[in-house]
Scaffold this motif. Structure first.
Motif, PDB file in Angstrom:
ATOM      1  N   VAL A 312       0.909  -1.346  -0.253  1.00 18.92           N
ATOM      2  CA  VAL A 312       0.131  -0.015   0.121  1.00 18.92           C
ATOM      3  C   VAL A 312       0.713   1.286   0.085  1.00 18.92           C
ATOM      4  O   VAL A 312       0.672   2.062  -0.752  1.00 18.92           O
ATOM      5  N   SER A 313       1.820   1.297   0.861  1.00 21.79           N
ATOM      6  CA  SER A 313       2.870   2.343   0.974  1.00 21.79           C
ATOM      7  C   SER A 313       3.559   2.752  -0.343  1.00 21.79           C
ATOM      8  O   SER A 313       3.761   3.955  -0.618  1.00 21.79           O
ATOM      9  N   SER A 314       3.650   1.665  -1.264  1.00 22.19           N
ATOM     10  CA  SER A 314       4.265   1.612  -2.448  1.00 22.19           C
ATOM     11  C   SER A 314       3.391   2.277  -3.733  1.00 22.19           C
ATOM     12  O   SER A 314       3.888   2.684  -4.575  1.00 22.19           O
ATOM     13  N   GLY A 315       2.196   2.564  -3.102  1.00 22.85           N
ATOM     14  CA  GLY A 315       1.230   3.065  -4.237  1.00 22.85           C
ATOM     15  C   GLY A 315       0.101   1.985  -4.631  1.00 22.85           C
ATOM     16  O   GLY A 315      -0.711   2.216  -5.653  1.00 22.85           O
ATOM     17  N   ASN A 317      -3.060  -0.389  -5.436  1.00 23.12           N
ATOM     18  CA  ASN A 317      -4.539   0.031  -4.921  1.00 23.12           C
ATOM     19  C   ASN A 317      -4.964  -1.140  -4.227  1.00 23.12           C
ATOM     20  O   ASN A 317      -4.442  -2.232  -4.218  1.00 23.12           O
ATOM     21  N   VAL A 318      -6.438  -0.928  -3.858  1.00 22.36           N
ATOM     22  CA  VAL A 318      -6.867  -2.139  -2.934  1.00 22.36           C
ATOM     23  C   VAL A 318      -7.056  -3.504  -3.738  1.00 22.36           C
ATOM     24  O   VAL A 318      -7.080  -4.778  -3.189  1.00 22.36           O
ATOM     25  N   LYS A 319      -7.322  -3.432  -5.017  1.00 21.70           N
ATOM     26  CA  LYS A 319      -7.540  -4.469  -5.998  1.00 21.70           C
ATOM     27  C   LYS A 319      -6.289  -5.234  -5.885  1.00 21.70           C
ATOM     28  O   LYS A 319      -6.288  -6.628  -5.947  1.00 21.70           O
ATOM     29  N   ALA A 320      -5.105  -4.606  -6.378  1.00 25.12           N
ATOM     30  CA  ALA A 320      -3.928  -5.317  -6.628  1.00 25.12           C
ATOM     31  C   ALA A 320      -3.521  -5.791  -5.085  1.00 25.12           C
ATOM     32  O   ALA A 320      -3.194  -6.948  -5.189  1.00 25.12           O
ATOM     33  N   VAL A 321      -3.728  -5.347  -3.979  1.00 25.74           N
ATOM     34  CA  VAL A 321      -3.396  -6.005  -2.880  1.00 25.74           C
ATOM     35  C   VAL A 321      -4.221  -7.038  -2.520  1.00 25.74           C
ATOM     36  O   VAL A 321      -3.872  -8.252  -2.093  1.00 25.74           O
ATOM     37  N   GLN A 322      -5.705  -7.075  -2.971  1.00 33.08           N
ATOM     38  CA  GLN A 322      -6.456  -8.194  -2.707  1.00 33.08           C
ATOM     39  C   GLN A 322      -5.980  -9.481  -3.730  1.00 33.08           C
ATOM     40  O   GLN A 322      -6.058 -10.401  -2.901  1.00 33.08           O
ATOM     41  N   ARG A 323      -5.668  -9.354  -4.655  1.00 33.70           N
ATOM     42  CA  ARG A 323      -5.036 -10.377  -5.713  1.00 33.70           C
ATOM     43  C   ARG A 323      -3.785 -10.868  -5.178  1.00 33.70           C
ATOM     44  O   ARG A 323      -3.612 -12.085  -4.999  1.00 33.70           O
ATOM     45  N   MET A 324      -2.998 -10.016  -4.668  1.00 36.26           N
ATOM     46  CA  MET A 324      -1.769 -10.370  -4.067  1.00 36.26           C
ATOM     47  C   MET A 324      -1.993 -11.349  -2.927  1.00 36.26           C
ATOM     48  O   MET A 324      -1.470 -12.363  -2.722  1.00 36.26           O
ATOM     49  N   LEU A 325      -2.926 -10.954  -1.954  1.00 36.22           N
ATOM     50  CA  LEU A 325      -2.677 -11.555  -0.677  1.00 36.22           C
ATOM     51  C   LEU A 325      -3.795 -12.864  -0.923  1.00 36.22           C
ATOM     52  O   LEU A 325      -4.128 -13.709  -0.018  1.00 36.22           O
ATOM     53  N   GLY A 326      -4.672 -13.198  -1.877  1.00 38.51           N
ATOM     54  CA  GLY A 326      -5.430 -14.027  -1.997  1.00 38.51           C
ATOM     55  C   GLY A 326      -6.747 -13.883  -1.254  1.00 38.51           C
ATOM     56  O   GLY A 326      -7.423 -14.878  -1.025  1.00 38.51           O
ATOM     57  N   SER A 329     -12.274 -10.810  -1.706  1.00 43.31           N
ATOM     58  CA  SER A 329     -12.697  -9.657  -2.186  1.00 43.31           C
ATOM     59  C   SER A 329     -12.092  -8.690  -1.928  1.00 43.31           C
ATOM     60  O   SER A 329     -11.225  -8.642  -0.717  1.00 43.31           O
ATOM     61  N   ALA A 330     -12.275  -7.446  -2.659  1.00 45.82           N
ATOM     62  CA  ALA A 330     -11.525  -6.110  -2.317  1.00 45.82           C
ATOM     63  C   ALA A 330     -12.180  -5.715  -0.934  1.00 45.82           C
ATOM     64  O   ALA A 330     -11.237  -5.014  -0.217  1.00 45.82           O
ATOM     65  N   ALA A 331     -13.557  -5.999  -0.807  1.00 47.88           N
ATOM     66  CA  ALA A 331     -14.067  -5.397   0.463  1.00 47.88           C
ATOM     67  C   ALA A 331     -13.460  -6.015   1.721  1.00 47.88           C
ATOM     68  O   ALA A 331     -13.255  -5.538   2.874  1.00 47.88           O
ATOM     69  N   MET A 332     -13.299  -7.391   1.692  1.00 52.54           N
ATOM     70  CA  MET A 332     -12.425  -7.977   2.596  1.00 52.54           C
ATOM     71  C   MET A 332     -11.168  -7.497   2.906  1.00 52.54           C
ATOM     72  O   MET A 332     -10.681  -7.282   4.062  1.00 52.54           O
ATOM     73  N   THR A 333     -10.352  -7.146   1.701  1.00 54.34           N
ATOM     74  CA  THR A 333      -9.196  -6.254   2.287  1.00 54.34           C
ATOM     75  C   THR A 333      -9.185  -5.011   2.815  1.00 54.34           C
ATOM     76  O   THR A 333      -8.690  -4.891   3.804  1.00 54.34           O
ATOM     77  N   LEU A 334     -10.156  -4.352   2.373  1.00 53.48           N
ATOM     78  CA  LEU A 334     -10.556  -3.002   3.159  1.00 53.48           C
ATOM     79  C   LEU A 334     -10.774  -3.216   4.597  1.00 53.48           C
ATOM     80  O   LEU A 334     -10.507  -2.445   5.302  1.00 53.48           O
ATOM     81  N   ASP A 335     -11.807  -4.105   4.658  1.00 56.09           N
ATOM     82  CA  ASP A 335     -12.229  -4.330   6.082  1.00 56.09           C
ATOM     83  C   ASP A 335     -10.907  -4.919   6.958  1.00 56.09           C
ATOM     84  O   ASP A 335     -10.916  -4.439   8.252  1.00 56.09           O
ATOM     85  N   VAL A 336     -10.030  -5.805   6.435  1.00 54.65           N
ATOM     86  CA  VAL A 336      -8.873  -6.314   7.325  1.00 54.65           C
ATOM     87  C   VAL A 336      -7.741  -5.210   7.542  1.00 54.65           C
ATOM     88  O   VAL A 336      -7.251  -4.969   8.557  1.00 54.65           O
ATOM     89  N   TYR A 337      -7.665  -4.350   6.368  1.00 57.43           N
ATOM     90  CA  TYR A 337      -6.625  -3.389   6.416  1.00 57.43           C
ATOM     91  C   TYR A 337      -6.993  -2.117   6.195  1.00 57.43           C
ATOM     92  O   TYR A 337      -6.342  -1.223   5.651  1.00 57.43           O
ATOM     93  N   SER A 338      -8.037  -1.792   6.722  1.00 58.63           N
ATOM     94  CA  SER A 338      -8.614  -0.238   6.704  1.00 58.63           C
ATOM     95  C   SER A 338      -7.748   0.760   7.225  1.00 58.63           C
ATOM     96  O   SER A 338      -7.506   1.865   6.524  1.00 58.63           O
ATOM     97  N   ASP A 339      -6.841   0.375   8.238  1.00 59.39           N
ATOM     98  CA  ASP A 339      -6.138   1.334   8.718  1.00 59.39           C
ATOM     99  C   ASP A 339      -4.941   1.895   7.675  1.00 59.39           C
ATOM    100  O   ASP A 339      -4.355   2.887   8.005  1.00 59.39           O
TER     101      ASP A 339
END
Length: 366
Positions: A312-315, A317-326, A329-339
Motif C-alpha cells: 500500500v505504501s508503494s502505491g 491499490n486495494v484491488k492489487a493488494v487483494q489479488r496479491m494476498l488471495g 474480495s476487495a471489500a475483505m481487504t479493506l475490512d482487514v486493512y482499513s487502517d
C-alpha cells in the motif's frame, strides 16, 4: 385419508388418529381420552400441512447429540484446520451442554443464557464459533422439518475486537532477514509477497517464474494436530503473486541445483516445514531473530500484514493488494486493512482543494 378410530384399554375407551404425512407415508397418534381431543389434534395436523408447517413428533425427539454427529460428518468440505476448530467446538462445548436435549426442547432464552455464560470465560472468537456449530445443527433440523424455527437465531453475540496489526518497515524487514541467517530468503519472501505460511511451505522450485516475476501459488500445506495436510490454497483458488527483483537472487540460491518438483523451502529433513512457535519459553529461530534484530515480539503471520503495508505504501491499490494476498474480495481487504488506507482520506481533501482552485469558483464566506 385421515381417520379417527377407537380402541380399548384397561383404563377405558381411547381414540387413535391416523393421517397422511406430507410425504404420503402413514402417521398416527393414540391415547386421546375424548373424540373431541382427537378431532382437534387431526385438525391441527391438516392445518400445519396446508401451511407447510408440519413437524413429525417423533422427529422432534431426536437429540442434539444424534443430530450433531451426523452434521459433523457432512463437513468434509472444510479445510483441515477449520474442521479441527469446528470439531473441537462441538466436542468441548456444544455436545457437553446440549447433547442430551431433544431438538424440540431448546428455547431461545436458554441459548442466550449459554452464550452469555460462555462469554464470561471465553474469547469472542471461541463463543461465536461454538454458537455457530449449535445454530448450524438447528438449521438442519428446521430443513428436515424436525422443528418449525431455529431458536438460536437472533441471539446477541459478543463483538470481536480487531487485533492491532504489527507492521515492519523495509529497514526492519531486512534487519530481521539478516538475523534469520539461512532463512533470510524465507523471511523476505513472506514479507514481500504476503503468502500464508501454509502456502510458502508448499511452494515448489517450479513455482517461481523469474521471467514474469511471479510466484505461482497452487497448493497449501497446513499443520493440524502434528500432521501436514496438503491441499488447495485457503480460498480454493490458485493465484500469481508478484516478486520484486531484489528478491530474485535469494530465490535463485534456494533453487540452485534442485529439481522442479522439490520444495522451495524444505524443512530440516527435506519434508514440509513446520510452523515455528513464538510462545513464551519456546525455542524458535524466528523469535531469536526478532530478539537479535531488536524488534518487538510478533508472529510469522505478521509478515503477511507487513507485505500488505509495504504494498500500500508503494502505491498499490486495494484491488492489487487483494489479488496479491488471495482475499475473496476487495471489500475483505479493506475490512482487514482499513487502517492502511487512512491516507487516502487526506488525498481526497487535497484533490478537492485542487479541483476548486482549478475551477476558479467564488468561495462564499459565512
Amino acid at each position: 385419508m385421515a381417520s379417527i378410530e377407537t380402541y380399548s384399554t384397561k383404563a377405558g375407551k381411547r381414540y387413535r388418529v391416523r393421517y397422511r404425512k406430507p410425504d404420503h407415508s402413514q402417521g398416527a397418534k393414540r391415547g386421546f381420552r375424548t373424540k373431541r381431543e382427537a378431532e382437534l389434534y387431526l385438525a391441527s395436523i391438516e392445518i400445519s400441512k396446508a401451511r407447510g408447517e408440519f413437524v413429525e413428533h417423533g422427529a422432534a425427539r431426536a437429540t442434539i447429540a444424534e443430530l450433531g454427529q451426523a452434521w459433523l460428518s457432512t463437513q468434509t468440505h472444510l479445510k483441515p484446520s477449520t474442521y479441527r476448530t469446528v470439531a473441537d467446538a462441538w466436542r468441548l462445548r456444544v455436545e457437553p451442554r446440549w447433547g442430551r436435549y431433544p431438538v424440540s426442547a431448546i428455547q431461545h432464552s436458554d441459548v442466550q443464557a449459554w452464550v452469555s455464560e460462555l462469554s464470561a470465560s471465553r474469547s469472542p472468537t471461541v463463543v461465536i464459533r461454538s454458537f455457530g456449530v449449535l445454530a448450524a445443527i438447528l438449521d438442519v433440523a428446521v430443513r428436515d422439518r424436525r422443528i418449525l424455527s431455529n431458536p438460536a437465531r437472533g441471539i446477541t453475540l459478543p463483538r470481536k475486537e480487531r487485533k492491532t496489526h504489527s507492521y515492519l518497515t523495509h529497514e526492519q524487514v531486512h534487519r530481521l532477514a539478516t538475523e534469520a541467517g539461512p532463512r533470510a530468503a524465507l523471511v523476505l519472501t513472506l514479507a514481500y509477497t504476503g503468502l500464508r505460511w501454509g502456502e510458502v511451505a508448499a511452494l515448489r522450485v517450479r513455482s517461481v517464474d523469474f521471467e514474469r516475476r511471479r510466484i505461482n501459488v497452487t497448493e497449501n500445506a497446513v499443520e493440524v494436530g502434528g500432521v501436514i495436510h496438503v491441499g488447495s490454497p485457503k480460498t480454493y483458488k490458485t493465484r500469481s503473486v508478484p516478486t520484486p527483483r531484489f528478491l530474485h537472487p535469494y530465490l535463485n540460491d534456494q533453487i540452485s541445483g534442485r529439481e522442479g518438483d522439490e520444495l522451495l523451502f524444505p524443512g530440516p529433513n527435506g519434508d514440509y516445514m513446520r510452523r515455528t512457535r513464538t510462545s513464551t519459553g519456546s525455542k524458535s529461530w524466528f523469535k531469536t531473530a526478532l530478539r537479535n534484530a531488536s524488534l518487538e515480539p510478533m508472529t510469522i503471520h505478521d509478515l503477511r500484514h507487513t507485505a500488505a503495508s509495504l504494498a500500500v505504501s508503494s502505491g498499490a491499490n486495494v484491488k492489487a493488494v487483494q489479488r496479491m494476498l488471495g482475499h475473496a474480495s476487495a471489500a475483505m481487504t479493506l475490512d482487514v486493512y482499513s487502517d492502511l488506507f487512512d491516507d487516502d482520506l487526506d488525498a481526497v481533501s487535497d484533490r478537492l482543494d485542487q479541483a476548486v482552485a482549478a475551477a476558479s469558483v467564488s468561495k462564499p464566506r459565512p
